[in-house]
Design a protein around this motif. Structure first.
Motif, PDB file in Angstrom:
ATOM      1  N   LEU A   3      35.456  38.811  44.639  1.00  0.00           N
ATOM      2  CA  LEU A   3      35.525  39.975  44.102  1.00  0.00           C
ATOM      3  C   LEU A   3      36.274  39.777  42.572  1.00  0.00           C
ATOM      4  N   SER A   4      35.983  38.803  41.931  1.00  0.00           N
ATOM      5  CA  SER A   4      36.380  38.424  40.541  1.00  0.00           C
ATOM      6  C   SER A   4      35.935  39.597  39.388  1.00  0.00           C
ATOM      7  N   SER A   5      34.528  39.946  39.993  1.00  0.00           N
ATOM      8  CA  SER A   5      34.063  40.736  38.859  1.00  0.00           C
ATOM      9  C   SER A   5      34.781  42.127  39.006  1.00  0.00           C
TER      10      SER A   5
ATOM     11  N   LEU B 246      40.630  36.780  47.831  1.00  0.00           N
ATOM     12  CA  LEU B 246      39.282  37.476  47.519  1.00  0.00           C
ATOM     13  C   LEU B 246      39.177  37.731  46.026  1.00  0.00           C
ATOM     14  N   LEU B 247      40.149  38.240  45.578  1.00  0.00           N
ATOM     15  CA  LEU B 247      40.350  38.740  44.115  1.00  0.00           C
ATOM     16  C   LEU B 247      40.215  37.583  42.961  1.00  0.00           C
ATOM     17  N   GLY B 248      40.588  36.443  43.533  1.00  0.00           N
ATOM     18  CA  GLY B 248      40.439  35.280  42.748  1.00  0.00           C
ATOM     19  C   GLY B 248      41.828  35.349  41.733  1.00  0.00           C
TER      20      GLY B 248
ATOM     21  N   PHE C  56      46.734  32.382  37.568  1.00  0.00           N
ATOM     22  CA  PHE C  56      45.425  32.038  37.146  1.00  0.00           C
ATOM     23  C   PHE C  56      44.227  32.721  37.936  1.00  0.00           C
ATOM     24  N   LEU C  57      43.477  33.497  37.008  1.00  0.00           N
ATOM     25  CA  LEU C  57      42.355  34.073  37.604  1.00  0.00           C
ATOM     26  C   LEU C  57      40.930  33.432  37.371  1.00  0.00           C
ATOM     27  N   SER C  58      40.583  33.345  38.981  1.00  0.00           N
ATOM     28  CA  SER C  58      39.281  32.589  39.071  1.00  0.00           C
ATOM     29  C   SER C  58      38.258  33.608  38.877  1.00  0.00           C
TER      30      SER C  58
ATOM     31  N   LEU D 111      48.423  40.396  52.031  1.00  0.00           N
ATOM     32  CA  LEU D 111      48.055  40.234  50.571  1.00  0.00           C
ATOM     33  C   LEU D 111      47.408  38.817  49.875  1.00  0.00           C
ATOM     34  N   ASP D 112      48.063  37.754  50.752  1.00  0.00           N
ATOM     35  CA  ASP D 112      47.376  36.377  50.459  1.00  0.00           C
ATOM     36  C   ASP D 112      45.854  36.231  50.430  1.00  0.00           C
ATOM     37  N   GLU D 113      45.476  37.039  51.582  1.00  0.00           N
ATOM     38  CA  GLU D 113      44.041  37.284  51.475  1.00  0.00           C
ATOM     39  C   GLU D 113      43.532  37.970  50.528  1.00  0.00           C
ATOM     40  N   LEU D 114      43.994  38.941  50.185  1.00  0.00           N
ATOM     41  CA  LEU D 114      43.423  39.856  49.119  1.00  0.00           C
ATOM     42  C   LEU D 114      43.528  39.177  47.734  1.00  0.00           C
ATOM     43  N   TRP D 115      44.369  38.395  47.464  1.00  0.00           N
ATOM     44  CA  TRP D 115      44.493  37.614  46.222  1.00  0.00           C
ATOM     45  C   TRP D 115      43.370  36.712  46.012  1.00  0.00           C
TER      46      TRP D 115
END
Ligand SMILES: [Zn+2]
Length: 351
Positions: free
Chosen positions: A339-341, A321-323, A332-334, A315-319
């Motif tokens: 994968l932020s878009s 990638l998703l920012g 905080f959303l980067s 999950l840490d890696e997933l977060w």
């Protein structure tokens, strides 16, 4: 969903395994009627076709005051709502109407339309200051969805509109009522879709949607288990393991279609093809329809994997990638993450 202590959950699981689930339902309903704080929990609902008789008893026990009745039109259908007579709570009739409309609109924002033409919603009073829990069924005889929801006497407009429970129950109407082996799938869909729909209605921020996933999804992973989610009675694995299935499916669909389609397109296809609570479809049938909409097998193979074996996700890696960066009680959303878009398309309002 998260208000119940771990010890209580363990006790419940033990009872569940010993007595069988239906008995536990009866216990949970009885305690809810008594207003025990022990059962001040929204997660004690498991969709099933076997609970209407229990609810009828509940109605007699908790609602001796004559009910108000109102019809609320929603896109694609109508809600036939009853609630206790006036004066039992500070929330006004208009507050209840807004709560019902917003909850239905959250579902419509994800599915394009309310899943059933006719739905009966019964609001029962209970103790407490929040929406306690709800249960969803389909009434074959009268050809309508049924939702029973238990609302504390001390609710007000804010607590109604902040509650996720009714939206969660309405999402259950969009998918077949499943057997115990597949409860995790139905609960996962409701857990994943509800906050997204409510965020699209402005009832939640997108940061809150991701914060709840960051905090909740670890409950769906258990490194000591090898079993899949089939027939699981562990609430964390049922709700959050199922939500993890949905998030992974969403990301796979968006990756495979270059963000042209998402999980919502797949789930819309199921509901609009008749695979809603009125159907007798199996999960395999429903997910095959979903995969046909996507154009490739994604949901069905992933479902089989989740059913049969424990799935581990970094999950840490997933977060990363998703920012999605957690900090204290916030995220905080980067906008510069890979994968932020995709992340923002998941919660964004559909054009
Ligand atoms: Zn549920």
């Amino acid at each position: 969903m998260m208000r119940m202590g771990v010890a209580v959950i363990k006790v419940l699981q033990a009872i569940l395994q010993y007595m069988g689930r239906r008995r536990l339902m009866a216990i949970s309903i009885s305690l809810a009627i008594l207003g025990s704080p022990f059962f001040d929990l929204s997660m004690s609902e498991f969709s099933s076709r076997h609970r209407i008789a229990l609810h009828t008893q509940a109605a007699v026990a908790s609602n001796s005051v004559s009910a108000l009745r109102m019809k609320i039109p929603v896109k694609g259908g109508e809600l036939d709502v009853s609630l206790p007579g006036k004066g039992w709570t500070d929330a006004t009739l208009a507050d209840f109407q807004d709560w019902l409309r917003f909850s239905a609109a959250a579902v419509v924002s994800y599915y394009g339309s309310f899943p059933l033409r006719n739905t009966r919603i019964r609001i029962f009073q209970s103790n407490g200051d929040t929406v306690e829990y709800g249960e969803t069924n389909y009434d074959d005889e009268n050809e309508r969805g049924t939702i029973d929801v238990y609302v504390g006497r001390r609710v007000n407009r804010a607590t109604l509109l902040n509650s996720w429970t009714l939206t969660h129950e309405m999402v259950h109407l969009t998918f077949p009522i499943v057997d115990e082996d597949d409860v995790w799938l139905a609960e996962g869909i409701a857990t994943y879709v509800e906050p997204i729909g409510r965020a699209r209605q402005g009832l939640l921020s997108k940061e809150k949607v991701w914060l709840d996933l960051v905090e909740g999804l670890p409950n769906g992973l258990n490194p000591r288990l090898r079993r899949g989610l089939k027939g699981s009675s562990d609430w964390g694995r049922i709700y959050w393991g199922g939500a993890l299935f949905c998030l992974l499916a969403d990301l796979k669909i968006r990756s495979a279609t270059k963000n042209k389609l998402g999980l919502e397109d797949a789930l819309r296809a199921v509901s609009s093809s008749g695979g809603n609570a009125a159907s007798d479809w199996t999960p395999e049938q429903a997910l095959a329809v979903a995969d046909r909409r996507v154009g490739q097998p994604i949901l069905l193979p992933l479902y089989k994997r989740f059913q049969s074996q424990a799935v581990w996700v970094d999950l840490d890696e997933l977060w990363r990638l998703l920012g999605v960066h957690a900090r204290a009680d916030d995220v905080f959303l980067s906008d510069s993450a890979p994968l932020s878009s995709t992340r923002d398309l998941i919660t964004g309002v559909r054009q």
